[in-house]
Design an enzyme around this catalytic site. Structure first.
Site, PDB file in Angstrom:
ATOM      1  N   GLU A 129      30.030  10.308  87.995  1.00  0.00           N
ATOM      2  CA  GLU A 129      29.697  11.595  88.581  1.00  0.00           C
ATOM      3  C   GLU A 129      30.839  12.561  88.290  1.00  0.00           C
ATOM      4  OE1 GLU A 129      28.730  11.133  92.723  1.00  0.00           O
ATOM      5  OE2 GLU A 129      27.133   9.669  92.315  1.00  0.00           O
ATOM      6  N   PRO A 130      30.615  13.868  88.468  1.00  0.00           N
ATOM      7  CA  PRO A 130      31.687  14.822  88.151  1.00  0.00           C
ATOM      8  C   PRO A 130      33.017  14.505  88.821  1.00  0.00           C
ATOM      9  CG  PRO A 130      29.629  15.989  88.530  1.00  0.00           C
ATOM     10  CD  PRO A 130      29.362  14.551  88.860  1.00  0.00           C
ATOM     11  N   ILE A 159      26.045  10.873  80.722  1.00  0.00           N
ATOM     12  CA  ILE A 159      25.014   9.868  80.468  1.00  0.00           C
ATOM     13  C   ILE A 159      24.678   9.844  78.979  1.00  0.00           C
ATOM     14  CG2 ILE A 159      22.685   9.075  81.029  1.00  0.00           C
ATOM     15  CD1 ILE A 159      22.917  10.737  83.610  1.00  0.00           C
ATOM     16  N   ASP A 238      32.304  -5.302  82.205  1.00  0.00           N
ATOM     17  CA  ASP A 238      33.115  -6.154  81.327  1.00  0.00           C
ATOM     18  C   ASP A 238      32.420  -6.340  79.980  1.00  0.00           C
ATOM     19  OD1 ASP A 238      35.243  -6.504  83.037  1.00  0.00           O
ATOM     20  OD2 ASP A 238      34.469  -8.352  83.903  1.00  0.00           O
ATOM     21  N   ARG A 266      42.317   7.449  43.267  1.00  0.00           N
ATOM     22  CA  ARG A 266      43.219   8.601  43.118  1.00  0.00           C
ATOM     23  C   ARG A 266      44.515   8.165  42.441  1.00  0.00           C
ATOM     24  NH1 ARG A 266      43.501  14.250  43.358  1.00  0.00           N
ATOM     25  NH2 ARG A 266      45.492  14.895  44.273  1.00  0.00           N
ATOM     26  N   GLN A 277      54.412   1.943  47.059  1.00  0.00           N
ATOM     27  CA  GLN A 277      54.695   1.049  48.179  1.00  0.00           C
ATOM     28  C   GLN A 277      54.494   1.710  49.539  1.00  0.00           C
ATOM     29  OE1 GLN A 277      58.814  -0.503  49.355  1.00  0.00           O
ATOM     30  NE2 GLN A 277      57.976  -2.230  48.196  1.00  0.00           N
ATOM     31  N   LEU A 336      43.953  10.245  52.630  1.00  0.00           N
ATOM     32  CA  LEU A 336      43.157  11.147  51.803  1.00  0.00           C
ATOM     33  C   LEU A 336      43.818  12.518  51.642  1.00  0.00           C
ATOM     34  CD1 LEU A 336      41.008   8.897  52.329  1.00  0.00           C
ATOM     35  CD2 LEU A 336      39.302  10.720  52.265  1.00  0.00           C
ATOM     36  N   GLY A 338      44.756  16.328  52.003  1.00  0.00           N
ATOM     37  CA  GLY A 338      44.029  17.547  52.340  1.00  0.00           C
ATOM     38  C   GLY A 338      42.527  17.351  52.426  1.00  0.00           C
ATOM     39  N   GLU A 361      33.727   3.796  79.269  1.00  0.00           N
ATOM     40  CA  GLU A 361      33.724   2.410  79.763  1.00  0.00           C
ATOM     41  C   GLU A 361      35.067   2.041  80.391  1.00  0.00           C
ATOM     42  OE1 GLU A 361      31.089   1.048  80.109  1.00  0.00           O
ATOM     43  OE2 GLU A 361      29.713   1.377  78.449  1.00  0.00           O
TER      44      GLU A 361
END
Length: 378
Positions: A129-130, A159, A238, A266, A277, A336, A338, A361
Site C-alpha cells: 500500500e502507499p 501491482i 520467500d 570491436r 587485459q 559498449l 558510447g 519483493e
C-alpha cells in the site's frame, strides 16, 4: 550464448530446450518494439500457459507441472534473459497462486486452480500500500465482515499486471490486528485501477494502484482462516524472492552475452577489445558474478525442494543476484562505451530493468535485515 546447465533429469533438459525455443521464437523478436512503445504483449501469456510454463512448480494433482523449484527458476531465468517484464509477471503469477494451493480448501482449489494453472487466468499479488511497502503489518485496506461475506474499502499499490490480471491475491485488514487473504476476481464491482506507473523499465507489463469502493466478495473468496493473512503472505514471499533472483540472473546473463559479443567484434589498436587485459578482466568479473549469483538461487531452491528451511538462503539469493545484476548491467554499458548509452543496443534497457530487482519483493535492505536476524544466537 546458452548457459551450460546442470539439470536433475532428462525431462528438465527437454523443458529448458522448449523454453529456449519459445523465448527465441516468440519473445525475442517482439520485445524491443513492445518495451519501446510501452505496449502490452497480448497473447504472450496464453502461449506460455499453453506450453505449460506458467504452472511448472505446482503439484501435478492439481494440474501443475510438478517440477522441482530449481528447474522452474532456471526456466524463469531463460525467459528473463529475453524479456524481463514477462518473466517478472510469470514469477508474480506463481506467487499469486501459492496461497490458494497452500492454504485453500479442496473445494476452492477445484473451483479456481484449473484456470489459474493452465494460464487461462493470470494472477497479480496485491500486498503493498502507499504507506505499507516493507511493513506489511501496517496495511489499512479493510475487508469488513458482512452477512454473507466482506465489503472491501481501501487502496493497493505497485501491482504488477494491475488492470490486466484476471485475479488478485489480496491482503486486507479484517479487524484490529487481523489481516486476511482473499482471491479477488479482476472484474469485481467496486474495483478500479489507476493509471499505469511511468516506470524506468519493465514497460510492457503495467504496474498500477487498485481502489476498492464498497466492493463485496463472498466469504468463500477468503483463503485460509481469518487473521491468517500475514502468515500466508510471508510463506509466499520467500518463493517470490527466489523468482526475482532468477529474473535478475537472466538479465545479468543477457547483458554479459551482449557485452562479450561486442568485445569479440570491436577492435581498437589493432586487436579485439576483449584481448586488452583491462577489458578482459572486467568481463571475467562479470562472468564470475553471474555464475555466483546463479549458485545462490539454486542452493536456496534445492533446500526448498528438500523441504528444508530456506528463508535466509532466499534472502541471500535475492540480495546477491540483484546486486550482481545491477553491477553487471552497468559494466556492460561501460564495455559498449558510447553506443551502450543509446537505445540502439539492449544493454541500457538491461541496466534500467536490473534496478527494480533490488527494490521489489522486499528491498535489499530488508534482505540484509532477514540475513542478520538469522545470525543471532538463540
Amino acid at each position: 550464448m546458452p548457459v551450460d546447465r546442470l539439470l536433475p533429469s532428462d525431462d528438465a533438459v527437454d523443458l529448458i530446450a522448449l523454453t529456449r525455443d519459445i523465448a527465441d521464437k516468440v519473445l525475442d523478436p517482439i520485445v524491443d518494439a513492445h518495451e519501446k512503445a510501452e505496449t502490452y504483449p497480448d497473447g504472450v501469456f496464453a502461449q506460455l500457459g499453453a506450453a505449460g510454463l506458467l504452472s511448472l512448480p505446482q503439484p501435478e494433482e492439481w494440474g501443475g507441472g510438478g517440477q522441482p523449484y530449481e528447474v522452474y527458476l532456471q526456466v524463469l531465468e531463460e525467459i528473463a534473459a529475453r524479456w524481463a517484464a514477462v518473466a517478472v509477471a510469470v514469477s508474480v503469477h506463481s506467487l499469486s497462486s501459492h496461497p490458494l494451493l497452500a492454504f485453500g480448501t479442496d473445494e476452492q482449489r477445484k473451483r479456481w486452480l484449473p484456470g489459474i494453472l493452465s494460464g487461462e487466468q493470470i494472477g497479480a499479488y496485491s500486498l503493498s500500500e502507499p504507506q505499507a511497502g516493507s511493513d506489511a503489518a501496517a496495511l489499512r485496506c479493510a475487508a469488513t465482515p458482512s452477512d454473507d461475506g466482506y465489503v472491501i474499502n481501501g487502496s493497493k499499490s505497485w501491482i504488477t499486471h494491475g488492470g490486466r490480471a484476471d485475479f488478485y491475491t489480496l491482503f486486507a485488514r479484517t479487524g484490529e490486528g487481523s489481516i486476511s487473504c482473499f482471491l479477488i476476481p479482476g472484474d469485481l464491482d467496486g474495483l478500479s485501477f489507476g493509471k499505469p506507473e511511468e516506470k524506468m523499465g519493465l514497460h510492457a507489463v503495467p504496474t498500477t494502484s487498485a481502489f476498492y469502493d464498497n466492493a463485496h466478495v463472498d466469504v468463500d473468496r477468503r483463503i485460509g482462516e481469518e487473521g491468517q493473512g500475514l502468515q500466508i503472505a510471508f510463506s509466499a514471499l520467500d518463493s517470490g524472492r527466489l523468482g526475482i533472483a532468477a529474473v535478475a540472473v537472466g538479465i545479468a546473463q543477457a547483458a554479459l552475452d551482449e557485452a562479450c559479443a561486442y568485445a569479440n567484434e570491436r577492435t581498437t589498436f589493432g586487436r579485439k577489445i576483449i584481448d586488452h587485459q583491462g577489458l578482459g578482466f572486467l568481463l571475467a568479473d562479470m562472468a564470475a558474478a553471474v555464475a555466483s549469483a546463479r549458485a545462490t538461487y539454486l542452493d536456496a531452491a534445492r533446500r526448498r525442494d528438500l523441504g528444508r528451511p530456506y528463508s535466509t538462503q532466499a534472502s541471500v539469493a535475492k540480495l546477491t543476484a540483484t546486486d550482481a545484476a545491477m553491477k553487471v548491467t552497468t559494466d556492460a554499458v561501460q564495455v559498449l562505451g558510447g553506443v551502450g548509452y543509446t537505445r540502439d543496443f539492449r544493454v541500457e534497457r538491461y541496466m534500467r530493468e536490473a534496478k527494480i530487482t533490488q527494490i521489489f519483493e522486499g528491498t535489499n535492505q530488508i534482505q540484509r535485515l532477514v540475513i542478520a536476524r538469522g545470525l543471532v544466537t538463540k
